[in-house]
Design a protein around this motif. Structure first.
Motif, PDB file in Angstrom:
ATOM      1  N   ASN A   1       8.016  14.838  -0.478  1.00  0.00           N
ATOM      2  CA  ASN A   1       6.768  14.741   0.254  1.00  0.00           C
ATOM      3  C   ASN A   1       6.191  13.372   0.004  1.00  0.00           C
ATOM      4  O   ASN A   1       6.122  12.925  -1.144  1.00  0.00           O
ATOM      5  N   GLN A   2       5.762  12.736   1.045  1.00  0.00           N
ATOM      6  CA  GLN A   2       5.182  11.408   0.840  1.00  0.00           C
ATOM      7  C   GLN A   2       3.962  11.484  -0.064  1.00  0.00           C
ATOM      8  O   GLN A   2       3.648  10.556  -0.789  1.00  0.00           O
ATOM      9  N   GLY A   3       3.297  12.622  -0.001  1.00  0.00           N
ATOM     10  CA  GLY A   3       2.080  12.795  -0.813  1.00  0.00           C
ATOM     11  C   GLY A   3       2.346  12.640  -2.298  1.00  0.00           C
ATOM     12  O   GLY A   3       1.493  12.159  -3.032  1.00  0.00           O
ATOM     13  N   SER A   4       3.548  13.027  -2.720  1.00  0.00           N
ATOM     14  CA  SER A   4       3.785  13.017  -4.168  1.00  0.00           C
ATOM     15  C   SER A   4       3.907  11.602  -4.708  1.00  0.00           C
ATOM     16  O   SER A   4       4.018  11.377  -5.902  1.00  0.00           O
TER      17      SER A   4
ATOM     18  N   TYR B   1       1.489   9.527  -4.509  1.00  0.00           N
ATOM     19  CA  TYR B   1       0.173   9.153  -5.030  1.00  0.00           C
ATOM     20  C   TYR B   1      -0.071   9.578  -6.479  1.00  0.00           C
ATOM     21  O   TYR B   1      -0.573   8.774  -7.270  1.00  0.00           O
ATOM     22  N   PRO B   2       0.310  10.818  -6.849  1.00  0.00           N
ATOM     23  CA  PRO B   2       0.210  11.139  -8.283  1.00  0.00           C
ATOM     24  C   PRO B   2       1.037  10.177  -9.130  1.00  0.00           C
ATOM     25  O   PRO B   2       0.602   9.753 -10.201  1.00  0.00           O
TER      26      PRO B   2
ATOM     27  N   GLN C   1      -0.820   7.011  -9.499  1.00  0.00           N
ATOM     28  CA  GLN C   1      -1.935   7.206 -10.430  1.00  0.00           C
ATOM     29  C   GLN C   1      -1.423   7.201 -11.877  1.00  0.00           C
ATOM     30  O   GLN C   1      -2.030   6.620 -12.771  1.00  0.00           O
ATOM     31  N   ARG C   2      -0.256   7.856 -12.057  1.00  0.00           N
ATOM     32  CA  ARG C   2       0.349   7.923 -13.396  1.00  0.00           C
ATOM     33  C   ARG C   2       0.697   6.525 -13.883  1.00  0.00           C
ATOM     34  O   ARG C   2       0.426   6.149 -15.019  1.00  0.00           O
TER      35      ARG C   2
ATOM     36  N   ALA D   1       5.939   4.359   1.000  1.00  0.00           N
ATOM     37  CA  ALA D   1       6.560   5.572   1.512  1.00  0.00           C
ATOM     38  C   ALA D   1       7.602   5.220   2.570  1.00  0.00           C
ATOM     39  O   ALA D   1       8.711   5.751   2.588  1.00  0.00           O
TER      40      ALA D   1
ATOM     41  N   LYS E   1      -0.614   3.773 -12.907  1.00  0.00           N
ATOM     42  CA  LYS E   1      -1.852   3.039 -13.170  1.00  0.00           C
ATOM     43  C   LYS E   1      -2.370   3.361 -14.560  1.00  0.00           C
ATOM     44  O   LYS E   1      -2.797   2.483 -15.311  1.00  0.00           O
TER      45      LYS E   1
ATOM     46  N   HIS F   1       0.845  -1.185   0.000  1.00  0.00           N
ATOM     47  CA  HIS F   1       0.000   0.000   0.000  1.00  0.00           C
ATOM     48  C   HIS F   1       0.879   1.233   0.000  1.00  0.00           C
ATOM     49  O   HIS F   1       2.108   1.145   0.143  1.00  0.00           O
ATOM     50  N   GLY F   2       0.236   2.392  -0.196  1.00  0.00           N
ATOM     51  CA  GLY F   2       0.974   3.645  -0.343  1.00  0.00           C
ATOM     52  C   GLY F   2       1.880   3.918   0.843  1.00  0.00           C
ATOM     53  O   GLY F   2       3.045   4.281   0.670  1.00  0.00           O
ATOM     54  N   TRP F   3       1.356   3.746   2.049  1.00  0.00           N
ATOM     55  CA  TRP F   3       2.185   4.004   3.236  1.00  0.00           C
ATOM     56  C   TRP F   3       3.399   3.085   3.246  1.00  0.00           C
ATOM     57  O   TRP F   3       4.517   3.502   3.547  1.00  0.00           O
TER      58      TRP F   3
ATOM     59  N   TYR G   1      -1.120  -1.751  -4.087  1.00  0.00           N
ATOM     60  CA  TYR G   1      -0.668  -1.605  -5.481  1.00  0.00           C
ATOM     61  C   TYR G   1       0.203  -2.781  -5.836  1.00  0.00           C
ATOM     62  O   TYR G   1       0.991  -3.270  -5.014  1.00  0.00           O
TER      63      TYR G   1
END
Lengths: 114, 889
Positions: free
Chosen positions: A46-49, A51-52, A55-56, A32, A58, A27-29, A79
């Protein structure tokens, strides 16, 4: 985070994610956390980045996702690499020309763990 | 493939936006919880752990927006949002939006109408299969003043049999027949054709069959193919018309086929097609260079016009080498060669220049208009800088902002394009009012329309315009780091890009105005040319005597004399003259002439003056002056000595000593028998035969109509008084001579002369209209840049006034900025005009492309307009209240 650096990282990040997912679904975490451990804080992304980027990947069809339940009973999006993703990874690894110390370390780590 | 499918699936999934939102939130929440849990395990307080987790994650809103962007489908949701936002923006900025929409509408209307014309006339394929393989072929004798002559019968058989690039070759002649039962006939355009004409065109019949080549050499079968229009008009669309009889010049013919409606050939709207077959004599070597036919050939698959041309050249060379010495000299000295040219290229050769010119003009107009749109959007984006910067700070990606700006611009452009396309039909009508569609020489001009291709091209161009206009501001602002930098002080004038745009507009407007000015000057010079006759008050008709009732020359002469006698008695008719060939009628005949005792110098080409036969009062009617000798009289008829009148140009060529009257000549390339000689009885002033801009080279020779009657001629009458009263009486009187003789091609001489100017006048008018519009748009641009500058510099101006600057000083301050923008534009325009007007040269009559007078007027005009445009902003600047402005800031 300057713009030029993030651009350098953009391509690298995709490759790192693919490489990490080659080990197994995550998973995302999880991704990270692993990234943080491996890169010794060299990537102060940033851990947030993440996710984009996921998505890309995917959208490119190299990664797919699925909701699963974790060991402690929570729902999380996992994922994993698609078959096309494995091919893409091989290809990108073959094409990998520029290497930095940090990237090498990540790649070494995963080579061992496979 | 799998990848595409995966991508699609992902897009579809993301389309369900709300679920996406909820799922992503859950995913982020999971991430943050896990991160916080780990931080707690590492010894942080729960509160610190959460804060650290959020910090490590970064901006959630930005991330969410990025993820959405990556799904790609955001587009649809965003689009709806952007469109709504765009409409809201339009309401907020009604004037600027209206200016953009109207600018685009005007430019698009002009462009699509013009492109419709250019496409319909120059580009659209002809309605024949593989029409790009059709080739027009003609012989040329340039040294004798005939750069474009016709073909002879033997040429057809040579080129069919020996030119391998040609699949087949056809001859045709434009002719007219009186169609209908005897006494009820009407004049109809027709073509006499070799039957191969239809196979060359690959035409197929709607009914019956087309013509076959079976009977060569034999008697001409009395068969005919008719066109769709005639089938409708004369045969009431009779489905069983094949096998029935049609009368051509009172002779019965059997209809063997009807052509489909789509069949259109050249500007000659032929409705009757008669086969021509040739006797051995017509096909013999003796018939070479006698001319009389146009030639159309079809290339074999894969062959090019150039290859055909090379083959013909080689063939001609061998042929001429085999001629007897005197004939060889004759044709060589005349510069004989044959030209093969793509059929579409050939029929559009005279109109291509004017139409491309108008097209270029309208494209320039579009560019000027586009600059305005970009300029306005640029100003808007600048004033919205804070809004955009805030949105970017809130996580809107640069792409997202770009998309929004482009959507807004596309919205405005789309509205303008819709209006423009709607108005385009009206613009076409305007072109029609200028007489453009009535010019006989323009092919396919009756079929100009806004075809789907035109609409598609227009929409595409407009989309491009909207996209560029929408994205330029963002890039321009980014380069100035204006978006993220937010507020710089409101000092300095307009931006460099905006000034550049306006300078460019001024430059293009200069080019347009200069071109229009040159065309105006050229047309004025041309209209001032004396044609050599006086067209005012002269009306003309054509008459074709049916050759059954008027089988003998005597019958024809009798009709003519009765006609002249009758018409002369009509009150208000001053003079009446008949002629076989009327100047400016589009038809002319030319043939060789040789003076008695003269020998052509080696290398000198045979001369080919215009020929016509006229009645005694013809010169008087046309207002042509006799220079010497006498005119024709009614005794110059069959049986009397052969007489001729020549014009001064021909007299000077043949008898440079000036003693032409009384001399003898032959109407042939070589001197002939005594009884064939003509005695020159008079000399008239030369006239222009087909166009005001033609040079008078070898002049003209006139013979007596009573001596050489023709079944086809024109009646010219000079009216003295109210045309509306006299003309109908005149026509009634002509009809009364013999009701069975149809009267057609009614025109005035002034109209005929004027008709030759349309191909010059219309481009002039159209370009003048474009230039005016371009100049107006340029003014808007100048106004915009100055108004913006004044707005930005309010504080500066107020300050200057407060510390003692005079109003003159303020005007000077603004003047400097104006001078940079407009002055730069004028210089660039002058340079551009140098290049543009050179391309124009071929379309100008006695007007140099570097006409300084026109250049001066252009500069004054453009500079004056640009000056006028900055009056309102300047006045606003002068009204600035120093105290108020300072307090405001």
């Amino acid at each position: 985070m300057t713009e030029s650096r993030s651009e350098v990282l953009l391509g690298t990040l995709d490759l790192l994610v693919l490489k990490l997912l080659a080990v197994g679904p995550m998973h995302g975490w999880g991704l990270a956390e692993r990234l943080e451990e491996i890169s010794d804080g060299v990537f102060c992304v940033n851990q947030g980045s993440l996710y984009p980027a996921l998505q890309r990947l995917k959208r490119r069809g190299v990664v797919e996702s699925e909701w699963q339940v974790t060991e402690n009973g929570r729902r999380a999006r996992y994922y994993s690499l698609t078959r096309g993703g494995r091919a893409a990874l091989r290809e990108e690894l073959a094409n990998w020309a520029r290497t930095s110390g940090a990237v090498n370390r990540v790649l070494d780590y995963t080579e061992e763990s496979i | 493939m799998a990848r595409i499918l995966a991508g699609l699936r992902e897009r579809l999934r993301a389309l369900r936006g709300q679920r996406f939102e909820a799922e992503f939130d859950e995913e982020v929440q999971f991430h943050l919880d896990q991160a916080a849990a780990r931080n707690e395990r590492r010894g942080m307080t729960p509160e610190d752990a959460r804060r650290a987790a959020r910090q490590a994650f970064g901006n959630q809103a930005v991330t969410s927006e990025r993820v959405r962007e990556e799904t790609g489908v955001r587009l649809f949701q965003d689009l709806a949002h952007d469109v709504r936002h765009g409409f809201r923006g339009m309401r907020r900025r009604p004037v600027a939006s209206a200016v953009i929409v109207l600018t685009v509408a005007v430019c698009i209307a002009a462009n699509s109408a013009m492109f419709g014309v250019v496409y319909s006339i120059l580009l659209r394929p002809l309605p024949f299969p593989d029409s790009d393989r059709l080739v027009q072929v003609f012989n040329a004798y340039p040294e004798s003043g005939r750069p474009r002559a016709s073909n002879s019968v033997p040429d057809r058989f040579d080129r069919r049999d020996f030119i391998e690039s040609f699949e087949d070759v056809a001859l045709y002649t434009e002719i007219s027949y009186t169609v209908g039962a005897p006494g009820e006939g009407h004049h109809t355009f027709a073509l006499d054709i070799t039957p191969s004409f239809f196979s060359v065109l690959r035409a197929t019949p709607a009914l019956g069959r087309l013509l076959s080549e079976e009977i060569d050499d034999g008697a001409v079968p009395d068969v005919v193919v008719i066109g769709h229009k005639l089938w409708l008009a004369d045969f009431a669309a009779d489905p069983d018309v094949v096998g029935k009889t049609a009368f051509l010049d009172e002779r019965p013919m059997t209809i063997v086929g009807v052509l489909p409606e789509s069949f259109r050939f050249s500007t000659w709207d032929a409705q009757v097609f008669r086969p021509r077959f040739f006797s051995a004599e017509e096909r013999s070597d003796a018939a070479r260079h006698t001319g009389g036919f146009r030639m159309l050939a079809r290339l074999v698959d894969g062959a090019t016009v150039e290859e055909a041309q090379a083959e013909i050249d080689a063939f001609n060379e061998a042929l001429v080498a085999g001629y007897a010495a005197d004939l060889r000299t004759l044709v060589t000295d005349a510069g004989y060669h044959t030209v093969a040219r793509g059929y579409l290229d050939d029929i559009t050769r005279n109109v291509r220049g004017p139409f491309l010119l108008m097209w270029a003009g309208v494209v320039l107009l579009l560019v000027i208009g586009a600059a305005n749109v970009v300029g306005i959007l640029l100003v808007q984006a600048r004033s919205r800088r804070d809004e955009l910067a805030a949105r970017m700070a809130l996580g809107a990606g640069r792409q997202r902002i770009l998309r929004q700006l482009v959507t807004e611009s596309l919205l405005l452009t789309a509205l303008g394009t819709g209006l423009g396309l709607f108005a385009a039909r009206w613009a076409l009508g305007l072109l029609g009012l200028l007489g453009l569609f009535e010019v006989y020489e323009i092919p396919r001009v009756d079929d100009v329309s806004l075809t789907p291709i035109v609409v598609v091209a227009t929409v595409f161009a407009a989309g491009l315009l909207g996209t560029i206009a929408g994205s330029v501001p963002l890039f321009a602002l980014r380069r100035g780091s204006a978006l993220l930098g937010a507020r710089r002080g409101n000092v300095g004038g307009a931006g460099g890009l905006q000034s550049l745009l306006v300078g460019g507009q001024i430059a293009l407007a200069f080019v347009l105005v200069m071109c229009a000015g040159l065309l105006v000057t050229s047309l004025r010079n041309l209209a001032a040319v004396d044609p050599g006759f006086d067209p005012a008050g002269v009306v003309v008709h054509a008459i074709s005597l049916p050759d059954v009732s008027y089988a003998t020359p005597e019958a024809g002469v009798d009709y003519m004399e009765r006609l002249v006698a009758e018409v002369t008695t009509v009150p208000g008719v001053a003079n009446v003259g008949l002629t076989t060939h009327l100047p400016f009628s589009g038809a002319a005949s030319r043939g060789p002439v040789v003076a008695e005792g003269a020998a052509r110098a080696p290398g000198e080409a045979v001369i080919l003056p215009f020929r016509s036969a006229v009645t005694p009062d013809y010169f008087l009617t046309m207002g042509m002056d006799m220079v010497a000798g006498r005119g024709f009289s009614s005794s110059d008829r069959d049986g009397a000595p052969r007489v001729a009148i020549i014009d001064r140009a021909l007299a000077d060529r043949l008898w440079p000593q000036g003693d032409a009257v009384g001399r003898r000549l032959w109407r042939s390339a070589e001197q002939g028998a005594d009884e064939d000689a003509y005695t020159v009885i008079g000399i008239v002033n030369p006239i222009r035969q087909n166009a005001l801009d033609e040079a008078i080279v070898s002049g003209a020779i006139y013979t007596s109509m009573l001596q050489h009657p023709s079944g086809f001629f024109r009646v010219a009458a000079r009216l003295d008084g109210d045309r509306a009263v006299i003309w109908p009486a005149l026509r009634a009187r002509i009809d009364s001579v013999d009701e069975a003789v149809p009267l057609f091609w009614t025109d005035t001489m002034e109209g005929s002369v004027d008709g030759t100017l349309i191909l010059r006048r219309t481009p002039m008018q159209v370009l003048t209209a474009f230039a005016s519009l371009g100049l107006f748009l340029g003014m808007l641009g100048v106004y915009g840049v100055m108004a913006y500058s004044v707005g930005r510099r309010r504080r500066e101006i107020g300050l200057r006034l407060a510390v003692g600057s005079t109003q003159t000083g303020i005007v000077r301050l603004l003047g400097r900025e104006w001078l940079i923008v407009v002055g730069g534009g004028l210089v660039a325009g002058a340079i551009g005009a140098l290049a543009a007007t050179r391309a124009l040269q071929g379309l100008l009559f006695e007007t140099g492309p570097l006409d300084l007078g026109v250049a001066g007027i252009t500069a004054a005009c453009v500079a004056g307009a640009a000056l006028l445009a900055c009056v309102p902003p300047t006045r606003r600047a002068l009204r600035v209240e120093p105290a108020v402005t300072l307090r405001d800031s």
